[in-house]
Design a protein around this motif. Sequence first.
Motif, PDB file in Angstrom:
ATOM      1  N   SER A 160      19.523 -16.833  -0.974  1.00  0.00           N
ATOM      2  CA  SER A 160      18.976 -16.149  -2.161  1.00  0.00           C
ATOM      3  C   SER A 160      20.035 -15.954  -3.241  1.00  0.00           C
ATOM      4  N   ASN A 170      19.341  -7.460   2.034  1.00  0.00           N
ATOM      5  CA  ASN A 170      20.006  -8.488   1.226  1.00  0.00           C
ATOM      6  C   ASN A 170      21.054  -9.199   2.092  1.00  0.00           C
ATOM      7  N   GLY A 225      17.268 -14.595  -7.592  1.00  0.00           N
ATOM      8  CA  GLY A 225      17.072 -13.950  -6.296  1.00  0.00           C
ATOM      9  C   GLY A 225      17.711 -12.577  -6.217  1.00  0.00           C
ATOM     10  N   THR A 253      14.389 -19.775  -4.666  1.00  0.00           N
ATOM     11  CA  THR A 253      14.147 -18.544  -5.439  1.00  0.00           C
ATOM     12  C   THR A 253      12.754 -18.012  -5.119  1.00  0.00           C
ATOM     13  N   ASN A 254      12.493 -16.808  -5.606  1.00  0.00           N
ATOM     14  CA  ASN A 254      11.190 -16.180  -5.321  1.00  0.00           C
ATOM     15  C   ASN A 254      10.220 -16.345  -6.490  1.00  0.00           C
ATOM     16  N   ARG A 255      10.500 -17.318  -7.348  1.00  0.00           N
ATOM     17  CA  ARG A 255       9.586 -17.601  -8.468  1.00  0.00           C
ATOM     18  C   ARG A 255       9.264 -19.084  -8.504  1.00  0.00           C
ATOM     19  N   THR A 256       8.134 -19.417  -9.096  1.00  0.00           N
ATOM     20  CA  THR A 256       7.732 -20.823  -9.151  1.00  0.00           C
ATOM     21  C   THR A 256       7.521 -21.268 -10.598  1.00  0.00           C
ATOM     22  N   ASP A 300      16.334  -8.768  -7.612  1.00  0.00           N
ATOM     23  CA  ASP A 300      15.596  -7.785  -6.803  1.00  0.00           C
ATOM     24  C   ASP A 300      16.492  -6.627  -6.380  1.00  0.00           C
TER      25      ASP A 300
END
Length: 333
Positions: free
Chosen positions: A81, A48, A86, A132-135, A89
């Motif tokens: 992040s 991180n 983000g 971010t880690n999403r769409t 996680d």
Amino acid sequence: MSTIQEEIKKRILVLDGAMGTMLQRYNFSEEDFRGERFKDFPHPLKGNNDLLSLTQPQAIKAVHAAYFEAGADIVETNTFSGTTIGMADYHLEDLVYELNYESAKLAREVANEFTAKNPDQPRFVAGSIGPTNRTASMSPDVNDPGYRAVTFDDLRIAYKQQVEALLDGGCDILLVETIFDTLNAKAALFAIEEVKEERNIDVPIMVSGTITDASGRTLSGQTVEAFLISVSHIPLLSVGFNCALGADLLKPYLQTLSHNTSFNISAHPNAGLPNAFGEYDETPEEMQAQIRSYLEDNLINIIGGCCGTTPEHIKLIADIAKEYKPRVSTAVM
């Protein structure tokens, strides 16, 4: 001190290189990531990088200083992040405001030191707002194409919190970067406009998309022109591309952008493509030669580096940027 809008007219501005690449050199352990404050935290924290602004602030400041020393005009905050999305996680959603605020403050302190040393070259801080880690545009589940892991509103709320903290910490610019899904970026831009309106301020915005492969499209399927049209409703300081490709492969997309917009153009490509071990092998000299062709073709106003780039890369890029005038738009739009 003059503003970035004034400086960008005078010269090509240099953005920093990769934060992650530099932090890898420290080889931080799980204990280093935790520091004293998080030593009993019940979940793993290694990896991180944003957390290092709290647990290893000297390392973050040293990276910023190395890039300024190399000739960068703008450094990005260590907040790629830094949203609740983000940080989920790592189970650190509650820390988002503090992470962004402290990261901005660290970068601001270093920028002020360098500006004080040489007032003729003011240094700026760009608040890094990652994708971010999403769409929001695509389903992560092939069996359920209508499903979304995140909504526009989820993103807007998360980004708004990040933006407020970055501004409170002292950012000059907000950089919505590494955009693989323009709907995510639109949520970030919407949040920025909300904050601007509420605070009655104006803040320069940089937008930087990511062309994922030789198809010349973003991950969510947009061409360069479609991406540009999607974000051009907001007055931007610059629009450009970063990550995914090296400087040579990125060039045709910057040419398309240059022909179609009157905004300033930014680029921060990777140091080539990753090798079999996920490492970047392009030397500073190789990258410098490719960037020179951008400058000769009058393509850019802001130039820096993404994955695999180091202060050595940025120094050689800054050296040649001095020899050229910034792009003057001839676009029809």
